[in-house]
Scaffold this active site. Structure first.
Site, PDB file in Angstrom:
ATOM      1  N   HIS A 262      59.203  56.428  36.672  1.00 24.65           N
ATOM      2  CA  HIS A 262      59.865  55.624  35.649  1.00 24.65           C
ATOM      3  C   HIS A 262      59.470  54.160  35.844  1.00 24.65           C
ATOM      4  CE1 HIS A 262      62.796  54.881  32.568  1.00 24.65           C
ATOM      5  NE2 HIS A 262      63.373  53.961  33.304  1.00 24.65           N
ATOM      6  N   ASP A 264      60.131  50.692  34.037  1.00 20.52           N
ATOM      7  CA  ASP A 264      60.780  49.893  33.002  1.00 20.52           C
ATOM      8  C   ASP A 264      59.788  48.880  32.456  1.00 20.52           C
ATOM      9  OD1 ASP A 264      63.377  51.020  33.000  1.00 20.52           O
ATOM     10  OD2 ASP A 264      63.830  49.984  34.861  1.00 20.52           O
ATOM     11  N   ASP A 374      66.593  57.355  30.698  1.00 21.91           N
ATOM     12  CA  ASP A 374      67.355  56.213  31.211  1.00 21.91           C
ATOM     13  C   ASP A 374      67.964  55.321  30.138  1.00 21.91           C
ATOM     14  OD1 ASP A 374      68.378  54.602  33.276  1.00 21.91           O
ATOM     15  OD2 ASP A 374      66.687  53.239  33.171  1.00 21.91           O
ATOM     16  N   HIS A 579      64.629  49.890  26.675  1.00 28.25           N
ATOM     17  CA  HIS A 579      66.045  50.047  27.004  1.00 28.25           C
ATOM     18  C   HIS A 579      66.590  49.087  28.054  1.00 28.25           C
ATOM     19  CE1 HIS A 579      64.206  53.075  29.884  1.00 28.25           C
ATOM     20  NE2 HIS A 579      64.966  52.376  30.709  1.00 28.25           N
TER      21      HIS A 579
END
Length: 1020
Positions: A262, A264, A374, A579
């Protein structure tokens, strides 16, 4: 038998930590290191390679916050290491074990080829296996000194979140850079012990298997020579082999593992750093794929692939190779992993369109699932949007963070507001950063809600948030857990394969209807108001630019539709819907840049729209008003000379000022505004004392309207993310008035301006406006905000007994109970809505509209007179201090409105009108016909554009907006050659039904989305 568990477990723990782990590398020699500090922002490899380097000594501090230090490392593999596995091992001074929020580096060969990244849990770079001996290494290492924003558990604000405030004190101390021999027997012994110890401690004390492992470990420690770990490691492994070979039970749960990292796209680091994080992580992943043939890695976010393609072509080539080998699985089919609540419906459609197209174009793969592990909750339009984009499954795990209620399913059908269902899975391991620890495997089995019906779950494994990804240690754990008694079985496989098997065994899985509401992170509907406003403005400006560019392309010879510019601008907006950007949960640097980017987007879109309108005859002639809304408008407007006028203009059309006048004039007397439809009276304290609906002869309010409350807002932990329920218990009502004056008194418009000062030097100025022929009361608001740990709310207590509230979401609305009978309802004390919230009782309703805010709450009380007061309170602005100490400080300008006597249809139409103000321009000649027009109540046009393939076809997206069935006819402002129903990617699904007179018949179920591709008749 005596109970010796404590002795054995403590013995194994100490020997493992103090003897075995330090022996994983059998021999080391240091390399020669030189350093060059890059000035300012990162530089290309060629510039770094040509820079002057100076000798660097281990133990020296390095790395100012957000800086880049290039290290040149040279060394020679000793001849006596020939035949052994040799690696370079680099410790930049890592802190803890999280790869994503600290120092990390990308290692290059001297010719610029990226080799592999190093981080706390992945410090090695392979040199030879086996090594020949005598090899020379010459590396250039690009090291990023990113600060640890999470230091001290978010206990206090930090200036490190922006390069402008972070200072230049070095953050890290370089510990070591060595060539080393990996002792493979000790390496594998380390993993054997890890897996068995963790399995043992998570088995029940009554389980024979636990005791079998324990006594085997005790015997193994007897075999280990503490003075010669390397020499005795093989013998120790022979003792452990039988317990590692015992197969899992036939009924053991199956965990489908897929590698994951993951990343971001921005969070505790800026976008520019994410571009480098992708190269580091992806180089590690491709290196791991070379080492483990059974490895499969799932990776989403087309934007990140594009960054690698454009900036690291050699890493990109390795990704393409891994995809071709089946070891790399593009997933998700979205441009970024966007927020699940805040982007508009068309924006989520474009997320799916741009993401899926990227993967099809570059890999020949159509992704089949939505991968959103997420995001902070998921809107109820997602199932339909996902299916219309060609997806079969949906994955997330964030709902496991619920503060109050445990979600009842892990594998289920998710049903959206229109009735569409999509097969959905929440990994019961409760993380998207799994590492196959004993605790995780035990949790996955214990948690799994579908026992007795389903037998498998998914586990995305690898370090993440800031990237890092899977490691060889995690892969080795997976191999040991493939078929091990006492543990679930682990199989590495593609997510598509997992979902196919899960659906096959559990076709009749339970159904969850409606939104997936996260009972946490509710403040993300409000934090960083300017970022949210930039997104809302951008979405509507994109709609406007596409509509008028299409109109110009159909009617203005020589006008060229700006495909490339619109594509690029959409992708910029989609990126910023990530997000942790749009929700307002990133560092100051991210939001500073987002606001600047939105300003650039607005400027460019304004230029595109102006150009399109000019092509329609602009520059001279009469003044026209252009309506981008899907509804006809009858509005008071500015006439360009400081006065007001009245206009009637068709949906998607344009018109001059009308010669008609509204039926009633606006009067302003003292503190009263009256237009014959509603009468608004302000109290001496500037709140609304009364809003009387003259049409229905009823008072709208049951208390002070537009009551501003300043609440103390200190959540328990995640400041920018959370608003905890206790915020309601302490507040100050803003009733002091600095000034209250009539600022406009016209037959068409009346306005009263109220100014207040409060708190720590903050001011709020509100212009309350009523216009002719409209029941809408606008509150044009300017705030100069200087509060800390506060939230400002505007409340409207309405005299209706509403069983539920309705809030606009993407392509429709959701209803939420106003009572709190259950913990599920009580947990929704702050919720998300888009342009409007509606409350009502049979025969009468009221809407509260906004042009840029999302958070609100709806509560209900019963008065002493027996009547019910339903209060809608908008969340206007917050003041969290972590991770951005200056979040939301400064000026804000926005408008919200009260609409008495409103139906859902009224709320929809006025929500569009408030967010899409009429555009005034000079134009000559007859106004062109609207590109499309629709009859039929509830059929709403969301987008009008030219087809992305450049064919010249017109694409129209519509939906049913009121929650009922709708039928009607779509007519075009151009000769229609044919019509197709398509998916979101504009691929034909079936012929549309035409009426024989140039119209397309439209029949929609409640909240159905329909995309039509309209062919044009060409001359000749």
């Amino acid at each position: 038998m005596h109970d010796e568990r404590r002795r054995i477990e403590e013995r194994v723990e100490r020997v493992h930590a103090q003897r075995i782990k330090p022996a994983v590398y059998a021999a080391t020699v240091p390399v020669e290191v030189e350093a060059w500090q890059a000035p300012g922002e990162p530089v290309p490899f060629a510039e770094a390679a040509a820079a002057p380097y100076e000798p660097f000594v281990m133990g020296t501090p390095w790395g100012p916050p957000w800086g880049t230090t290039w290290f040149r490392m040279r060394g020679r593999v000793p001849a006596e290491w020939a035949g052994r596995r040799v690696e370079a091992v680099i410790d930049l001074g890592f802190v803890g074990d999280w790869p994503g929020n600290q120092a990390e580096a990308l290692v290059h060969l001297s010719d610029g080829t990226p080799l592999k990244a190093v981080n706390p849990l992945n410090q090695y770079v392979p040199i030879g296996n086996p090594a020949a001996g005598g090899e020379v290494i010459d590396y250039l290492v690009e090291a990023a000194s990113n600060p640890d924003i999470l230091a001290n558990g978010f206990a206090a604000p930090t200036p490190l979140g922006d390069v402008l405030t972070a200072g230049d004190r070095p953050l890290y101390t370089f510990r070591s850079a060595d060539l080393a021999v990996l002792d493979e027997q000790v390496f594998h012994l380390d993993l054997d012990l890890q897996v068995l110890r963790e399995l043992m401690v998570h088995l029940g004390e009554h389980e024979p298997r636990r005791h079998e492992i324990m006594h085997t470990l005790d015997r193994a420690m007897d075999v280990l020579d503490l003075d010669d770990v390397s020499g005795s490691a093989a013998a120790v492994r022979e003792v452990l082999a039988p317990v590692l070979a015992r197969p899992a039970h036939a009924s053991a749960h199956t965990v489908s593992g897929v590698g994951h990292a993951h990343i971001d796209s921005a969070w505790l680091w800026p976008i520019r750093e994410t571009k480098r994080k992708t190269s580091r992580t992806f180089s590690n992943v491709t290196a791991l794929a070379d080492e483990y043939d059974d490895f499969i890695f799932a990776c989403s976010q087309a934007q990140q692939y594009e960054w690698v393609r454009d900036n690291y072509p050699q890493v990109w080539a390795r990704i393409q190779e891994s995809v071709n080998k089946g070891q790399w699985a593009p997933v998700g089919g979205m441009w970024v992993e966007s927020d699940g609540n805040l982007p508009g419906g068309e924006a989520i459609a474009r997320q799916l369109v741009h993401g899926k197209r990227f993967f099809m174009e570059h890999f020949g793969i159509e992704t089949k699932g939505v991968w959103l592990p997420d995001s902070f909750g998921y809107n109820a339009a997602y199932p339909q949007l996902a299916k219309l984009a060609g997806n079969d499954w949906f994955l997330t795990q964030k709902i496991s963070w619920n503060q109050t209620n445990k979600f009842p399913h892990h594998t289920f059908w998710w049903e959206g507001i229109d009735g569409t269902r999509i097969f959905t899975h929440f990994p019961p391991v409760d993380t998207y950063n799994a590492r196959f620890s004993g605790e995780e495997m035990h949790r996955a089995v214990r948690n799994y809600s579908e026992k007795g019906a389903g037998t498998r779950s998914l586990a995305p494994f690898g370090w993440g948030d800031g990237g890092g990804g899977p490691t060889r240690e995690i892969m080795e754990r997976a191999r040991r857990l493939a078929d091990l008694e006492g543990s679930p079985k682990v199989v590495i496989e593609h997510p598509d394969d997992f979902f196919a098997k899960a659906r096959e065994e559990y076709e009749d899985a339970p159904v969850w209807n409606g939104e997936l509401y996260l009972e946490l992170h509710r403040a993300t509907y409000t934090s960083q108001a300017r970022t949210k406003q930039g997104n809302r403005r951008s979405e509507h400006k994109l709609r406007e630019a596409e509509l008028w560019a299409t109109t110009a392309a159909l009617n203005a010879p020589g006008y060229a539709y700006p495909y490339e510019k619109l594509d690029r601008l959409w992708k910029t907006v989609l990126l910023h819907q990530f997000h942790d950007i749009l929700p307002g949960s990133s560092i100051a640097w991210v939001h500073r840049e987002a606001e600047a980017e939105y300003a650039r987007v607005a400027e460019e879109l304004e230029a595109l729209t102006t150009e399109a309108v000019a092509a329609l005859g602009g520059g001279s002639g009469e003044t026209r008003y252009f309506n981008t809304s899907p509804f006809e408008r009858r509005e008071v407007v500015r006439d360009g000379e400081g006065g007001t006028g009245f206009v009637k203009v068709a949906a998607n059309g344009s018109a001059p000022l009308s010669h008609d006048r509204p039926d009633g004039a606006v009067t302003v007397e003292d503190r009263v505004l009256d237009n014959g439809l509603v009468r608004v009276e302000l109290a001496e304290d500037g709140t609304l004392a009364s809003v009387f609906d003259l049409r229905f002869q009823r008072e709208v309010l049951a208390g002070r309207g537009n009551l501003l409350r300043l609440h103390t807002d200190l959540p328990n932990y995640w400041d920018a993310w959370d608003i905890d329920k206790h915020y309601k218990n302490r507040y100050t009502e803003l009733l002091g008035v600095e000034s209250m004056t009539v600022v406009e008194r016209d037959v068409l418009v009346g306005s009263i301006r109220v100014t207040r000062s409060f708190g720590k030097g903050s001011t709020i100025t509100q212009t309350i406006t009523l216009r002719a022929d409209s029941a809408r009361v606008d509150f044009e608001t300017e705030i100069d905000w200087h509060e800390a740990e506060k939230i400002l709310k505007a409340g409207f207590p309405v005299d209706v007994r509403a069983a539920h509230s309705s809030a606009e979401i993407q392509f429709g609305h959701v209803q939420r109970p106003t009572h709190t009978n259950t913990s599920w309802e009580a947990a929704r004390f702050e919720v998300c809505g888009h342009r409007w919230v509606h409350i009502g009782e049979p025969g009468y309703g009221v809407a509260v509209l906004n042009d840029s805010t999302y958070g609100h709450d709806v509560s209900r009380t019963v008065r002493e007179d027996g009547g019910t007061t339903t209060t809608v309170a908008l969340s206007l602005v917050r003041a969290p201090r972590i991770p951005d100490p200056e979040a939301d400080q400064g000026r804000h300008t926005f408008t919200y409105s009260l609409l008495p006597g409103a139906t859902i249809g009224d709320a929809v139409a006025e929500g569009y009108a408030l967010n899409l103000p009429l555009r005034r321009a000079e134009a000559a000649g007859a106004p062109p016909a609207p590109v499309v027009s629709v009859d039929g109540e509830g059929i709403t046009v969301e987008a009008v554009k030219l087809a992305d393939d450049g064919s010249g076809d017109v694409v129209v997206r519509l939906y049913e907006s009121r929650g009922g069935r709708a039928g009607g006819t779509l007519r075009t402002g151009f000769p229609l050659a044919g019509a197709q129903v398509t998916d979101l990617l504009e691929r034909p699904l079936e012929p549309a039904v035409t009426d024989g007179a140039g119209g397309v018949r439209v029949q929609l179920r409640p909240f159905q989305i329909l995309t039509l591709r309209l062919g044009r008749t060409t001359a000749g």
